[in-house]
Design a protein around this motif. Structure first.
Motif, PDB file in Angstrom:
ATOM      1  N   ILE A   1       0.824  -1.199  -0.173  1.00  0.00           N
ATOM      2  CA  ILE A   1      -0.046   0.083   0.036  1.00  0.00           C
ATOM      3  C   ILE A   1       0.977   1.285   0.077  1.00  0.00           C
ATOM      4  O   ILE A   1       1.960   1.353   0.879  1.00  0.00           O
ATOM      5  CB  ILE A   1      -0.909   0.193   1.213  1.00  0.00           C
ATOM      6  N   LYS A   2       0.589   2.132  -0.891  1.00  0.00           N
ATOM      7  CA  LYS A   2       1.446   3.388  -0.980  1.00  0.00           C
ATOM      8  C   LYS A   2       0.357   4.509  -0.897  1.00  0.00           C
ATOM      9  O   LYS A   2      -0.571   4.550  -1.622  1.00  0.00           O
ATOM     10  CB  LYS A   2       2.222   3.463  -2.288  1.00  0.00           C
ATOM     11  N   ILE A   3       0.840   5.766  -0.255  1.00  0.00           N
ATOM     12  CA  ILE A   3      -0.047   6.680  -0.161  1.00  0.00           C
ATOM     13  C   ILE A   3       0.815   8.070  -0.265  1.00  0.00           C
ATOM     14  O   ILE A   3       2.018   7.969   0.032  1.00  0.00           O
ATOM     15  CB  ILE A   3      -0.756   7.167   1.166  1.00  0.00           C
ATOM     16  N   PHE A   4       0.424   8.944  -1.299  1.00  0.00           N
ATOM     17  CA  PHE A   4       1.243  10.000  -1.815  1.00  0.00           C
ATOM     18  C   PHE A   4       0.237  11.437  -1.593  1.00  0.00           C
ATOM     19  O   PHE A   4      -0.805  11.165  -1.864  1.00  0.00           O
ATOM     20  CB  PHE A   4       1.714   9.907  -3.286  1.00  0.00           C
ATOM     21  N   LEU A   5       0.870  12.475  -1.412  1.00  0.00           N
ATOM     22  CA  LEU A   5       0.233  13.703  -1.208  1.00  0.00           C
ATOM     23  C   LEU A   5       1.173  14.591  -1.863  1.00  0.00           C
ATOM     24  O   LEU A   5       2.389  14.835  -1.605  1.00  0.00           O
ATOM     25  CB  LEU A   5      -0.101  14.019   0.266  1.00  0.00           C
ATOM     26  N   ALA A   6       0.520  15.346  -2.706  1.00  0.00           N
ATOM     27  CA  ALA A   6       1.057  16.715  -3.305  1.00  0.00           C
ATOM     28  C   ALA A   6       0.535  17.998  -2.764  1.00  0.00           C
ATOM     29  O   ALA A   6      -0.727  17.945  -2.861  1.00  0.00           O
ATOM     30  CB  ALA A   6       0.852  16.610  -4.805  1.00  0.00           C
ATOM     31  N   ALA A   7       1.481  18.617  -2.044  1.00  0.00           N
ATOM     32  CA  ALA A   7       1.080  19.862  -1.666  1.00  0.00           C
ATOM     33  C   ALA A   7       0.974  20.749  -2.508  1.00  0.00           C
ATOM     34  O   ALA A   7       1.436  20.880  -3.642  1.00  0.00           O
ATOM     35  CB  ALA A   7       1.929  20.378  -0.601  1.00  0.00           C
ATOM     36  N   PRO A   8       0.259  22.087  -2.419  1.00  0.00           N
ATOM     37  CA  PRO A   8       0.296  23.186  -3.633  1.00  0.00           C
ATOM     38  C   PRO A   8       1.655  23.693  -3.670  1.00  0.00           C
ATOM     39  O   PRO A   8       2.706  23.810  -2.824  1.00  0.00           O
ATOM     40  CB  PRO A   8      -0.453  24.439  -2.656  1.00  0.00           C
ATOM     41  N   CYS A   9       1.988  23.959  -5.067  1.00  0.00           N
ATOM     42  CA  CYS A   9       3.289  24.298  -5.319  1.00  0.00           C
ATOM     43  C   CYS A   9       2.972  25.556  -6.927  1.00  0.00           C
ATOM     44  O   CYS A   9       1.953  25.477  -7.005  1.00  0.00           O
ATOM     45  CB  CYS A   9       4.196  23.159  -5.954  1.00  0.00           C
ATOM     46  N   ALA A  10       4.341  26.202  -6.950  1.00  0.00           N
ATOM     47  CA  ALA A  10       4.198  27.114  -7.824  1.00  0.00           C
ATOM     48  C   ALA A  10       3.836  26.648  -9.435  1.00  0.00           C
ATOM     49  O   ALA A  10       3.423  27.182 -10.260  1.00  0.00           O
ATOM     50  CB  ALA A  10       5.642  27.959  -7.910  1.00  0.00           C
ATOM     51  N   SER A  11       4.624  25.296  -9.619  1.00  0.00           N
ATOM     52  CA  SER A  11       4.391  24.874 -11.151  1.00  0.00           C
ATOM     53  C   SER A  11       3.543  23.682 -10.942  1.00  0.00           C
ATOM     54  O   SER A  11       3.940  22.634 -10.206  1.00  0.00           O
ATOM     55  CB  SER A  11       5.814  24.860 -11.776  1.00  0.00           C
TER      56      SER A  11
ATOM     57  N   GLY B   1      -4.591  26.046  -0.598  1.00  0.00           N
ATOM     58  CA  GLY B   1      -4.289  25.596  -1.758  1.00  0.00           C
ATOM     59  C   GLY B   1      -4.987  24.346  -2.205  1.00  0.00           C
ATOM     60  O   GLY B   1      -5.698  23.608  -1.273  1.00  0.00           O
ATOM     61  N   VAL B   2      -4.612  23.546  -3.348  1.00  0.00           N
ATOM     62  CA  VAL B   2      -5.131  22.527  -3.935  1.00  0.00           C
ATOM     63  C   VAL B   2      -4.123  21.344  -3.750  1.00  0.00           C
ATOM     64  O   VAL B   2      -3.032  21.539  -3.955  1.00  0.00           O
ATOM     65  CB  VAL B   2      -5.584  22.698  -5.362  1.00  0.00           C
ATOM     66  N   TYR B   3      -4.470  20.185  -3.055  1.00  0.00           N
ATOM     67  CA  TYR B   3      -3.794  18.981  -2.873  1.00  0.00           C
ATOM     68  C   TYR B   3      -4.141  17.889  -3.611  1.00  0.00           C
ATOM     69  O   TYR B   3      -5.576  17.861  -3.998  1.00  0.00           O
ATOM     70  CB  TYR B   3      -3.968  18.718  -1.307  1.00  0.00           C
ATOM     71  N   THR B   4      -3.409  17.090  -4.106  1.00  0.00           N
ATOM     72  CA  THR B   4      -3.735  15.897  -4.588  1.00  0.00           C
ATOM     73  C   THR B   4      -3.252  14.669  -3.568  1.00  0.00           C
ATOM     74  O   THR B   4      -2.361  14.519  -3.332  1.00  0.00           O
ATOM     75  CB  THR B   4      -2.874  15.428  -6.065  1.00  0.00           C
ATOM     76  N   LEU B   5      -4.144  13.764  -3.543  1.00  0.00           N
ATOM     77  CA  LEU B   5      -3.815  12.645  -2.732  1.00  0.00           C
ATOM     78  C   LEU B   5      -3.941  11.400  -3.621  1.00  0.00           C
ATOM     79  O   LEU B   5      -5.004  11.121  -4.684  1.00  0.00           O
ATOM     80  CB  LEU B   5      -4.984  12.239  -1.612  1.00  0.00           C
TER      81      LEU B   5
ATOM     82  N   ILE C   1      -7.557  11.879  -6.002  1.00  0.00           N
ATOM     83  CA  ILE C   1      -8.614  13.032  -5.806  1.00  0.00           C
ATOM     84  C   ILE C   1      -7.764  14.134  -5.513  1.00  0.00           C
ATOM     85  O   ILE C   1      -6.685  14.128  -5.252  1.00  0.00           O
ATOM     86  CB  ILE C   1      -9.487  12.786  -4.696  1.00  0.00           C
ATOM     87  N   GLN C   2      -8.482  15.042  -5.500  1.00  0.00           N
ATOM     88  CA  GLN C   2      -7.922  16.457  -5.135  1.00  0.00           C
ATOM     89  C   GLN C   2      -8.853  16.937  -4.135  1.00  0.00           C
ATOM     90  O   GLN C   2     -10.281  16.927  -4.430  1.00  0.00           O
ATOM     91  CB  GLN C   2      -7.818  17.516  -6.499  1.00  0.00           C
ATOM     92  N   PHE C   3      -8.442  18.000  -3.392  1.00  0.00           N
ATOM     93  CA  PHE C   3      -9.177  18.715  -2.368  1.00  0.00           C
ATOM     94  C   PHE C   3      -8.375  19.929  -2.176  1.00  0.00           C
ATOM     95  O   PHE C   3      -7.330  20.096  -2.223  1.00  0.00           O
ATOM     96  CB  PHE C   3      -9.364  17.790  -1.131  1.00  0.00           C
ATOM     97  N   THR C   4      -9.334  20.881  -1.536  1.00  0.00           N
ATOM     98  CA  THR C   4      -8.897  22.524  -1.566  1.00  0.00           C
ATOM     99  C   THR C   4      -8.954  22.829   0.036  1.00  0.00           C
ATOM    100  O   THR C   4     -10.064  22.454   0.786  1.00  0.00           O
ATOM    101  CB  THR C   4      -9.722  23.242  -2.391  1.00  0.00           C
ATOM    102  N   ILE C   5      -7.798  23.516   0.271  1.00  0.00           N
ATOM    103  CA  ILE C   5      -7.833  23.837   1.722  1.00  0.00           C
ATOM    104  C   ILE C   5      -7.884  25.451   1.764  1.00  0.00           C
ATOM    105  O   ILE C   5      -7.372  26.141   0.766  1.00  0.00           O
ATOM    106  CB  ILE C   5      -6.472  23.544   2.615  1.00  0.00           C
ATOM    107  N   LYS C   6      -8.800  26.154   2.573  1.00  0.00           N
ATOM    108  CA  LYS C   6      -8.739  27.481   2.657  1.00  0.00           C
ATOM    109  C   LYS C   6      -8.870  27.750   4.268  1.00  0.00           C
ATOM    110  O   LYS C   6     -10.225  27.638   4.758  1.00  0.00           O
ATOM    111  CB  LYS C   6     -10.173  28.238   1.978  1.00  0.00           C
ATOM    112  N   ASN C   7      -8.068  28.327   4.718  1.00  0.00           N
ATOM    113  CA  ASN C   7      -8.065  28.394   6.241  1.00  0.00           C
ATOM    114  C   ASN C   7      -9.100  29.476   6.880  1.00  0.00           C
ATOM    115  O   ASN C   7      -9.568  29.266   7.972  1.00  0.00           O
ATOM    116  CB  ASN C   7      -6.547  28.856   6.839  1.00  0.00           C
TER     117      ASN C   7
END
Length: 189
Positions: free
Chosen positions: A29-39, A77-81, A100-106
């Motif tokens: 099982i592998k889980i990856f998370l991409a945090a918001p980035c400039a490119s 920002g927008v994250y990818t899981l 999936i993608q999800f959005t964080i707005k504090n």
């Protein structure tokens, strides 16, 4: 890309139709998370399954294998899981990884989009988007006639338990007594 709280609880379930080979550990099982980035695209970074933010539960004959992942204090920002999994026989969970993608707005906010469909015959939906870490303490929405007469009232989550993200509130075109209202213009506030 729905909004979620900055410290979301992400629940993943992996199940196998073969009840004789139960998933009992995190191997394959592998889980990856991409945090918001400039490119774009942002780099998918592996999530350690031994992290304090991850808890897992072995499958039983009646429950699937589950992983609970709760990252904390995510920035806007927008994250990818992405989740990749294989069963006890090394069969992949699908031809492509689940992503999936999800959005964080504090900042806490509440937005109501235009009701749809408009006009309607049976049900009308109000899309209510809540951002931030918590739902507001109080909510009050009224539907009134063009003359200002109260038709229906939604208050303090009595009908729908709201959550951070997208919520749907349904109105069936009836008044508080359950009487079907005639066609016309109705206002919400």
């Amino acid at each position: 890309k729905d909004f979620v709280t900055p410290s979301p609880l992400i629940l993943m379930k992996i199940f196998d139709e073969n009840k004789h080979i139960l998933k009992i550990d995190t191997s394959r099982i592998k889980i990856f998370l991409a945090a918001p980035c400039a490119s774009e695209p942002c780099a998918l970074l592996p999530v350690s399954l031994s992290s304090s933010q991850v808890q897992w539960h072995a499958a039983t004959e009646t429950t699937p294998f589950t992983i609970e992942y709760q990252p904390s204090n995510l920035v806007d920002g927008v994250y990818t899981l992405r989740v990749e999994g294989k069963d006890g026989k090394n069969n992949s969970s699908g031809t492509i990884p689940y992503q999936i993608q999800f959005t964080i707005k504090n900042e806490t906010s509440l937005t109501i989009s235009d009701p749809y469909p408009n006009p309607f015959s049976t049900s009308l939906f109000f899309k209510i988007v809540i951002t931030g870490d918590n739902v507001p303490d109080a909510f009050d929405m009224q539907v009134i006639t063009a003359n200002g007469k109260l038709v229906t009232h939604y208050a303090n989550y009595s009908d729908v338990p709201f959550h951070v993200g997208t919520n749907l509130l349904t109105w069936d075109g009836t008044d508080q007594g359950g009487n079907k209202l005639p066609g016309g213009v109705y206002i919400y506030k």
